[in-house]
Motif scaffolding. Structure first.
Motif, mmCIF file in Angstrom:
data_model
loop_
_atom_site.group_PDB
_atom_site.id
_atom_site.type_symbol
_atom_site.label_atom_id
_atom_site.label_comp_id
_atom_site.label_asym_id
_atom_site.label_seq_id
_atom_site.Cartn_x
_atom_site.Cartn_y
_atom_site.Cartn_z
ATOM 1 N N LEU A 17 -5.039 -35.820 17.587
ATOM 2 C CA LEU A 17 -4.069 -35.418 16.810
ATOM 3 C C LEU A 17 -4.788 -34.646 16.060
ATOM 4 O O LEU A 17 -4.165 -33.151 16.292
ATOM 5 C CB LEU A 17 -3.829 -36.026 16.055
ATOM 6 N N ASP A 18 -6.461 -33.789 16.537
ATOM 7 C CA ASP A 18 -6.691 -33.195 15.974
ATOM 8 C C ASP A 18 -6.708 -31.664 16.435
ATOM 9 O O ASP A 18 -7.234 -30.419 16.332
ATOM 10 C CB ASP A 18 -8.643 -33.376 16.044
ATOM 11 N N GLN A 19 -6.109 -31.471 18.478
ATOM 12 C CA GLN A 19 -5.684 -30.672 18.899
ATOM 13 C C GLN A 19 -4.561 -29.754 18.722
ATOM 14 O O GLN A 19 -4.726 -28.820 18.985
ATOM 15 C CB GLN A 19 -5.329 -31.462 20.321
ATOM 16 N N TYR B 269 2.456 -48.421 9.424
ATOM 17 C CA TYR B 269 1.330 -48.115 8.940
ATOM 18 C C TYR B 269 0.328 -49.242 9.709
ATOM 19 O O TYR B 269 0.865 -50.251 9.710
ATOM 20 C CB TYR B 269 0.524 -48.351 7.371
ATOM 21 N N PRO B 270 -1.074 -48.566 9.769
ATOM 22 C CA PRO B 270 -1.857 -47.428 9.904
ATOM 23 C C PRO B 270 -1.024 -47.031 10.579
ATOM 24 O O PRO B 270 -1.032 -45.010 10.042
ATOM 25 C CB PRO B 270 -2.817 -47.981 10.274
ATOM 26 N N GLY B 271 -0.324 -46.221 11.899
ATOM 27 C CA GLY B 271 0.191 -46.043 13.185
ATOM 28 C C GLY B 271 -0.933 -44.382 12.751
ATOM 29 O O GLY B 271 -1.259 -44.765 13.535
ATOM 30 N N GLU C 27 -7.956 -47.250 4.999
ATOM 31 C CA GLU C 27 -9.777 -47.246 5.178
ATOM 32 C C GLU C 27 -10.524 -48.343 5.678
ATOM 33 O O GLU C 27 -10.969 -47.909 6.392
ATOM 34 C CB GLU C 27 -9.844 -47.864 3.362
ATOM 35 N N LYS C 28 -8.651 -49.115 6.232
ATOM 36 C CA LYS C 28 -9.721 -50.615 7.113
ATOM 37 C C LYS C 28 -9.625 -50.240 8.909
ATOM 38 O O LYS C 28 -10.114 -50.419 9.819
ATOM 39 C CB LYS C 28 -9.112 -51.362 7.172
ATOM 40 N N GLU C 29 -8.516 -49.110 9.310
ATOM 41 C CA GLU C 29 -8.371 -48.979 10.496
ATOM 42 C C GLU C 29 -7.287 -47.053 10.417
ATOM 43 O O GLU C 29 -6.932 -46.646 9.807
ATOM 44 C CB GLU C 29 -7.100 -49.493 10.806
ATOM 45 N N PRO C 30 -8.796 -47.053 11.785
ATOM 46 C CA PRO C 30 -8.316 -45.307 11.720
ATOM 47 C C PRO C 30 -6.985 -45.311 12.037
ATOM 48 O O PRO C 30 -6.407 -45.798 12.587
ATOM 49 C CB PRO C 30 -8.753 -44.894 12.884
ATOM 50 N N ALA C 31 -6.684 -43.973 12.691
ATOM 51 C CA ALA C 31 -4.723 -43.986 13.443
ATOM 52 C C ALA C 31 -5.048 -43.716 14.916
ATOM 53 O O ALA C 31 -5.734 -43.635 15.048
ATOM 54 C CB ALA C 31 -4.699 -42.275 12.946
ATOM 55 N N VAL C 32 -4.159 -44.458 15.443
ATOM 56 C CA VAL C 32 -4.302 -44.441 16.261
ATOM 57 C C VAL C 32 -4.797 -43.742 17.671
ATOM 58 O O VAL C 32 -4.884 -42.315 17.174
ATOM 59 C CB VAL C 32 -2.346 -45.162 17.142
#
Length: 852
Positions: A550-552, A570-572, A577-582
Motif C-alpha cells: 500500500l505504501d507504493q 477490520y483490520p483489513g 493496534e493489535k494487527e497491522p494492515a494485510v
C-alpha cells in the motif's frame, strides 16, 4: 415424432408386481388408455421437451422444498413428473366416502380423548395407546372450541394394496402439508399439458380451495364479520415453507411467526406497525407442542406464550386445534374397526395395513416370533429413519430391536410388509415404475366433510427404492380424477358472506414482516453500494497489478482503506493496534467479495438479503422471484469456486451482472406491494443504508488531502462508484474538483443521489410511520434524522473544503460533519428498531415439563 410401444416401456416390467397403468398381460388398463395413447403420440423428443418445460416453470415460480442438511443448499427445487396419476371417478367415489368416514371417525376420537374418554372407559382403546403417545397433551383436556368439528383439516396417505383397493397408510392432522403443492402442480401441469388434460377429462379442484377459504373465515368466534385470519409458520427453514407463503399469498392472509403474535387480556393479537390487531383465526403449520412455550415446550421459539389460555376462553379458533396430534397414532390402527362400530355402527370403508400393537401379550409374542418379516414403528409420529425394515437387519441387530420392544412394548407396533402398487414415471424419455403414495385432503364443511378431487402423489426416487420421501429425493405427480361428464371451466374464487372488501394497510402488516421488509431494503441497498464500490476498486487494481504494498501507491491505499471502512471488515487494509494492515492485497480484496463467513463482505450481505427475502416471499411477485433466482445463478458459482482461481477481471464481470440484477429487483419491488402495505418500510431501510454507506465512503475518500493529480483520480473514482460521473460532467463541464464534487453529491437538493436529497427523502418517509402522526413533539426516531438534514442544509461548500494550518492533510470541517451525520444516522436506525421491531422476550415456565 411418434414412438413405438417397446421403446416407451422398455424394461418397465422387471420386478413389478402390481402397476397402476398396466395389467399383468402388459395391456393398458381402461382408465389409462387415453393418457397412454396421448403420451405415445407425442413421442420421445416432445415428452422430454414438455418435462423440461415443467422443470423450467417450477424453477421460474420459485417452488421449493427445504431439505435439511442438503449439501446443495436449503431450498431444493420442487420436482413434478410429467405423467400424472389418474383414477376414474367411479373408483374415486368409493375412496371419497371412505375418507369422509375416516375424518368423521377421527373427529369423534379426538373429541372423546379430550372429553368423556368413553373409548378408554369401555376398553375399546387401551389406556397406553393414548397416554403413552407423545401427541396426547394433558393441557388440552376439556378444552371447548368454536368450530363444530374438532378435526377441520385432515389428510390421509393412501396406497393401493394387494387386493386392488386403496389402503390408508398414515393419518395426518397436526399441520398436514401438500395442498399448496397440489394446487401449483395442477396449475403448471395444466399449463404445459393442456391438450392431455382436456382429452382425459380431469376434474377441477377450484371448488375445494373456495371451500377451504370459507372454512377459515367462518371459523371465527361468534361469526365475526371481517375476521382476521393468519397463517402461522415456523419460518423459512421449515421444509414446506414455500407452501405456507404460497397459501398465505393465494388467500391474502398475513403470514406470521410466533414473534408476530402476543396474548393480552385473554385474546390473541398480531403486532403491526400501527397497533395490536386482534386475531380471530389461526391456520397453523406448527406442530402441537411448539405452539405455546408457556404451557407446552418452553424451549420453543415458534409459538405464542399463553395461546392455550386464549383457546380455552374461546377467543380464537385454531385450525386444526392443538392436541390433534394424538390421532397421528399407529397404535390406533388395530382398534379402528371397533371404534367405527362403536361410534358409527359401520365397518371401515377404506382398509388399513395389518398392524399389531405390542402392548398386548398375544400380539407381542407374534411380533417377536415373526419380526424378520415385519416393519417396526413407534406409535408416535416420528422421523422416517425410526421406521425399521427388519429384512435389512442382521441377527445381532434383530436381537437388539427385540430387547428394545420388550423393554417398552406399549410404544411399538408392527406392520405387515406390503409391496404397494407402482405408477409410471417419465425418465429420460421412457416410462419407469415407481412406488407411490397419494395424499388426499379433506376439510370440514357444513355437517360433513368435503374431499379434494385428487391430491398430491409422491413417488420414490428410483425404481429399487421402496421408501417414498421428498427428503430422500422423491418426486411428485399431479393426482387427477377422470370424469367424462365433468363440466369444463374454472370455478371462480368467491368471497364469504361475513367478509367485506377492506383495503389492507400498515395495521395488517405483521411486525416481523415489517422488519424483514425494512432489512430487505437495507441489505439490497448495502449490496448495491458495496458492489459498485468494489467494482470501481477492482478496475483500479487491474490497472495497477504490479503494486504489492500500500505504501507504493497513495491512491490505491486510500481506495483499499475505503473498502475496509465501507464493509467494516477490520483490520483489513486499515489495520489496528493489535494487527497491522494485510500484506496480501489480492487475497484480502477477494475475501471481502466472496467469503460468506466474513461479516460485512459482499457474500455475507447477499446471504442476509436472501434470508430476508425468503422470510417475506409471500409478498413478492413471480417476476421478482425470477430476478432473485438469476442473482443466485450468477453468484453461487463464484462463492463456491477456489479463491486461487478468481481473477480481478472475472470478478468485475460477475459484479457487472450482479449490479444489473439488483437494480432490476429494486425496480420490481414497487410493483409488488403498496406503500401502506409495507413498501414504506423497504424504502426507509433502503435509503437509510445508502446514506450510511455514502457517509462512510465520503469520509474515507474526500476528507484526506493529497496532491492534486492524486485527488483528481480519487474524485473521479468516487464519482464512478457513486454512478455520478456522467451527471457531474454534464452539470459542471469542468475539471473535476473537490468543491464541485461536494456540491453535487453532498449538498445538491435536486440530485436524487445526493446525500441531502436522500436524507430529505428519508425524513419524509419516516414522518409517514404510524407513531409519527401523533400530534406534538417529534418522535425519538424523527429527531436525529431531522437534525442530520438541518446540518446538511446549513453546511457550505467553502467551509467543508477548508484546510486548516494545523492539519494540512485533513478537511477537518468535512470530517466533523460526516462524523456527526454518522452518529445521527445510527441513532435513527436504533430508534426505529426500538420503536417498531422489539419482539417478545424469552418465556420460561414456573414448572418444567418434559417433551421428547
Amino acid at each position: 415424432m411418434k414412438v413405438d410401444v417397446e421403446s416407451l416401456i422398455e424394461n418397465y416390467f422387471e420386478g413389478v408386481s402390481y402397476d397402476e397403468m398396466f395389467q399383468d398381460n402388459r395391456g393398458v388398463k381402461d382408465t389409462w388408455k387415453n393418457l397412454y395413447e396421448t403420451l405415445k403420440s407425442l413421442g420421445t423428443e416432445e415428452l422430454i421437451s414438455r418435462q423440461k418445460e415443467i422443470d423450467w416453470n417450477l424453477a421460474e415460480n420459485g417452488i421449493t422444498y427445504n431439505v435439511y442438511n442438503d449439501p446443495n443448499g436449503l431450498n431444493r427445487p420442487w420436482s413434478l413428473n410429467l405423467v400424472p396419476f389418474i383414477m376414474h371417478k367411479n373408483e374415486w367415489n368409493k375412496v371419497e366416502k371412505g375418507l369422509q368416514q375416516r375424518a368423521t371417525l377421527l373427529d369423534l376420537v379426538v373429541k372423546d380423548i379430550y372429553g368423556d374418554r368413553q373409548l378408554l372407559k369401555k376398553g375399546i382403546i387401551p389406556h397406553e395407546v393414548v397416554f403413552g403417545h407423545r401427541g396426547f397433551l394433558r393441557q388440552c383436556d376439556g378444552i371447548e372450541i368454536n368450530t363444530h368439528k374438532y378435526l377441520s383439516v385432515y389428510a390421509a396417505d393412501l396406497s393401493r394394496g394387494p387386493d386392488g383397493r386403496m389402503w390408508v397408510v398414515n393419518d395426518r392432522a397436526q399441520a398436514p402439508s401438500g395442498m399448496g403443492y397440489s394446487l401449483e402442480n395442477r396449475t403448471i401441469a395444466g399449463r404445459v399439458l393442456p391438450n392431455i388434460y382436456r382429452n382425459i377429462h380431469v376434474n377441477g379442484q377450484d371448488q375445494f380451495f373456495n371451500d377451504f377459504n370459507k372454512l377459515l373465515v367462518n371459523a371465527a368466534p361468534a361469526n365475526k364479520t371481517n375476521p382476521t385470519v393468519v397463517v402461522l409458520t415456523p419460518g423459512p427453514h421449515n421444509e414446506t415453507y414455500f407452501e405456507h407463503a404460497y397459501l398465505a399469498s393465494y388467500y391474502g392472509f398475513p403470514l406470521v411467526r410466533g414473534s408476530d403474535l402476543v396474548v393480552r387480556d385473554g385474546k390473541l393479537w398480531m403486532k403491526s406497525l400501527k397497533a395490536l390487531k386482534q386475531v380471530d383465526v389461526v391456520y397453523r403449520r406448527v406442530d402441537d407442542v411448539f405452539v405455546d412455550p408457556l404451557e407446552l415446550r418452553e424451549d420453543s421459539y415458534l409459538g405464542v406464550a399463553g395461546l392455550l389460555d386464549v383457546v380455552r376462553r374461546k377467543n380464537v379458533s385454531i385450525l386444526n386445534p392443538i392436541g390433534v396430534g394424538i390421532i397421528e397414532n399407529s397404535g390406533l390402527i388395530p382398534f379402528m374397526p371397533a371404534i367405527a362400530k362403536y361410534f358409527l355402527g359401520e365397518k371401515l370403508i377404506l382398509p388399513q395395513i395389518a398392524t399389531w400393537w405390542c402392548g398386548q401379550k398375544k400380539e407381542l409374542d407374534h411380533v417377536l416370533s415373526d419380526i424378520s418379516k415385519l416393519v417396526i414403528k413407534r406409535i408416535d409420529k416420528s422421523n422416517r429413519e425410526s421406521i425399521v425394515f427388519t429384512e435389512f437387519l442382521n441377527e445381532k441387530e434383530l436381537e437388539a430391536l427385540k430387547d428394545k420392544i420388550k423393554s417398552r412394548p406399549h410404544l411399538y407396533v408392527a406392520q405387515e410388509k406390503i409391496k404397494f402398487s407402482t405408477v409410471p414415471n417419465l425418465v429420460k424419455g421412457k416410462l419407469e415404475p415407481r412406488n407411490m403414495v397419494c395424499r388426499a385432503f379433506t376439510i370440514a364443511k357444513d355437517k360433513g366433510y368435503t374431499v379434494m378431487s385428487g391430491g398430491l402423489v409422491r413417488v420414490s426416487s428410483t425404481k429399487e427404492n421402496v421408501r417414498v420421501s421428498n427428503q430422500r429425493g422423491g418426486t411428485s405427480k399431479d393426482f387427477c380424477i377422470i370424469d367424462e361428464s365433468s363440466i369444463k371451466g374454472k370455478v371462480p374464487r368467491v368471497g364469504n358472506t361475513n367478509t367485506t372488501v377492506v383495503a389492507a394497510g400498515l395495521n395488517d402488516l405483521p411486525s416481523l414482516t415489517a422488519e424483514n421488509l425494512y432489512w430487505a431494503g437495507r441489505y439490497i441497498g448495502r449490496a448495491l453500494v458495496t458492489s459498485r464500490h468494489l467494482r470501481m476498486v477492482l478496475n483500479q487494481m487491474v490497472n495497477n497489478e504490479e503494486v504489492i504494498n500500500l505504501d507504493q501507491n497513495t491512491k490505491l491505499s486510500i481506495l483499499l482503506r475505503s473498502v475496509t471502512q465501507l464493509t467494516n471488515t477490520y483490520p483489513g487494509f486499515v489495520g489496528d493496534e493489535k494487527e497491522p494492515a494485510v500484506s496480501n492485497l489480492k487475497d484480502e480484496l477477494i475475501s471481502v467479495i466472496v467469503d460468506q463467513d466474513k461479516v460485512g463482505s459482499l457474500a455475507h450481505t447477499l446471504s442476509m438479503f436472501s434470508n430476508s427475502y425468503y422470510s417475506i416471499r409471500n409478498l413478492w411477485s413471480t417476476d421478482m422471484w425470477r430476478v432473485f433466482d438469476s442473482i443466485h445463478q450468477i453468484w453461487d458459482p463464484i462463492i463456491n469456486e477456489d479463491i486461487k482461481l478468481l481473477s480481478y477481471k472475472k470478478l468485475i464481470k460477475v459484479l457487472d451482472k450482479l449490479i444489473t440484477r439488483l437494480i432490476a429487483f429494486m425496480g420490481l419491488i414497487e410493483e409488488s406491494i403498496l406503500v401502506d402495505q409495507g413498501l414504506l418500510l423497504y424504502f426507509i431501510g433502503l435509503n437509510l443504508e445508502r446514506v450510511i454507506l455514502n457517509v462512510s465512503n465520503f469520509q474515507s475518500m474526500l476528507t484526506v488531502v493529497t496532491e492534486d493529480y492524486i485527488e483528481y483520480e480519487i474524485l473521479e473514482a468516487m464519482l464512478h462508484s457513486h454512478e455520478s460521473l456522467n451527471i457531474y460532467r454534464y452539470s459542471y463541464r469542468s475539471y473535476i474538483n473537490i468543491n464541485s464534487v461536494i456540491s453535487l453529491i453532498l449538498l445538491d437538493t435536486k440530485y436524487a443521489r445526493s446525500l441531502t436529497y436522500l436524507v430529505r427523502r428519508l425524513k419524509k418517509d419516516i414522518a409517514h410511520l404510524p407513531h409519527s402522526k401523533v400530534k406534538g413533539a417529534l418522535q425519538d426516531y424523527e429527531k436525529p434524522i431531522f437534525e442530520a438534514f438541518s446540518k446538511l442544509r446549513l453546511a457550505s461548500v467553502t467551509d467543508l473544503v477548508d484546510v486548516s494550518e494545523e492539519n494540512r492533510y485533513l478537511r477537518y470541517k468535512l470530517n466533523k460533519l460526516l462524523t456527526e451525520l454518522n452518529v445521527l444516522l445510527y441513532a435513527t436506525s436504533k430508534a426505529i428498531s426500538d420503536t417498531y421491531f422489539n419482539h417478545v422476550d424469552d418465556q420460561s415456565q414456573l414448572s418444567r415439563q418434559k417433551f421428547s
